[in-house]
Design a protein around this motif. Structure first.
Motif, PDB file in Angstrom:
ATOM      1  N   CYS A  17      40.933 -31.370 -61.152  1.00 60.27           N
ATOM      2  CA  CYS A  17      39.419 -30.758 -60.696  1.00 60.27           C
ATOM      3  C   CYS A  17      39.497 -29.314 -61.193  1.00 60.27           C
ATOM      4  CB  CYS A  17      39.524 -31.092 -59.217  1.00 60.27           C
ATOM      5  SG  CYS A  17      39.145 -32.679 -58.484  1.00 60.27           S
ATOM      6  N   ASN A  20      38.835 -29.200 -64.696  1.00 60.23           N
ATOM      7  CA  ASN A  20      37.255 -29.205 -64.825  1.00 60.23           C
ATOM      8  C   ASN A  20      36.493 -28.121 -64.465  1.00 60.23           C
ATOM      9  OD1 ASN A  20      37.495 -32.091 -66.001  1.00 60.23           O
ATOM     10  ND2 ASN A  20      37.098 -33.028 -63.968  1.00 60.23           N
ATOM     11  N   ASP A  21      36.857 -27.608 -63.524  1.00 59.00           N
ATOM     12  CA  ASP A  21      36.225 -26.207 -62.865  1.00 59.00           C
ATOM     13  C   ASP A  21      36.238 -25.272 -63.807  1.00 59.00           C
ATOM     14  OD1 ASP A  21      35.587 -27.458 -60.694  1.00 59.00           O
ATOM     15  OD2 ASP A  21      36.907 -26.609 -59.185  1.00 59.00           O
ATOM     16  N   ALA A  24      34.181 -25.945 -66.854  1.00 60.26           N
ATOM     17  CA  ALA A  24      32.742 -25.740 -66.622  1.00 60.26           C
ATOM     18  C   ALA A  24      32.459 -24.137 -66.311  1.00 60.26           C
ATOM     19  CB  ALA A  24      32.398 -26.294 -65.167  1.00 60.26           C
ATOM     20  N   ALA A 133      28.969 -30.468 -65.119  1.00 55.04           N
ATOM     21  CA  ALA A 133      30.283 -30.954 -65.623  1.00 55.04           C
ATOM     22  C   ALA A 133      30.286 -30.485 -67.230  1.00 55.04           C
ATOM     23  CB  ALA A 133      30.469 -32.397 -65.447  1.00 55.04           C
TER      24      ALA A 133
END
Length: 134
Positions: A17, A20-21, A24, A133
């Motif tokens: 996560c 991914n953050d 992004a 995303a």
């Protein structure tokens, strides 16, 4: 053994996560920089170019930093109507839209900040904007 397995899975999920953050946020930053480059030195809002708006901090009337401008957002009329701001000291990072209306510029040496009459709690109460995303 099962608890150890679950703990390991949780750590892996949190790491994914976080990755991914970060991806992004990197994508958002590149898009904002590209938009500012394309817009050039022309004033976008408040007498500042997109690049200058992106370099500005959002501060309260007391001068305390409330957030960083992450993106300049235009309305249907192609005029800047809000800014995507990363709230200062939010963990995980939290983004909100702050209306351009009512903001003022404050120049301190080579730095230009954007001053709002909103308080830290009012900024925090704004609806969160989820980053797409990567």
């Amino acid at each position: 053994m099962r608890a150890l397995f679950l703990l390991g899975c949780s750590a892996a999920l949190l790491s994914a996560c976080s990755d991914n953050d970060d991806a992004a946020e990197d994508k958002l930053e590149k898009a904002a920089e590209t938009s500012a480059t394309v817009a050039g030195p022309v004033p976008a809002a408040l007498g500042l170019s997109e690049a200058q708006l992106l370099d500005a901090d959002l501060v309260g009337a007391d001068g305390k930093e409330l957030g960083d401008v992450a993106q300049v957002v235009r309305g249907a009329d192609d005029k800047v109507d809000r800014l995507l701001v990363e709230i200062e000291d939010s963990n995980p990072d939290r983004y909100v839209h702050v209306p351009i209306l009512g903001l003022k510029t404050m120049v301190k040496g080579d730095d230009t900040d954007l001053v709002t009459t909103m308080t830290k709690s009012e900024i925090a109460a704004l609806p969160e904007v989820k980053l797409p995303a990567p």
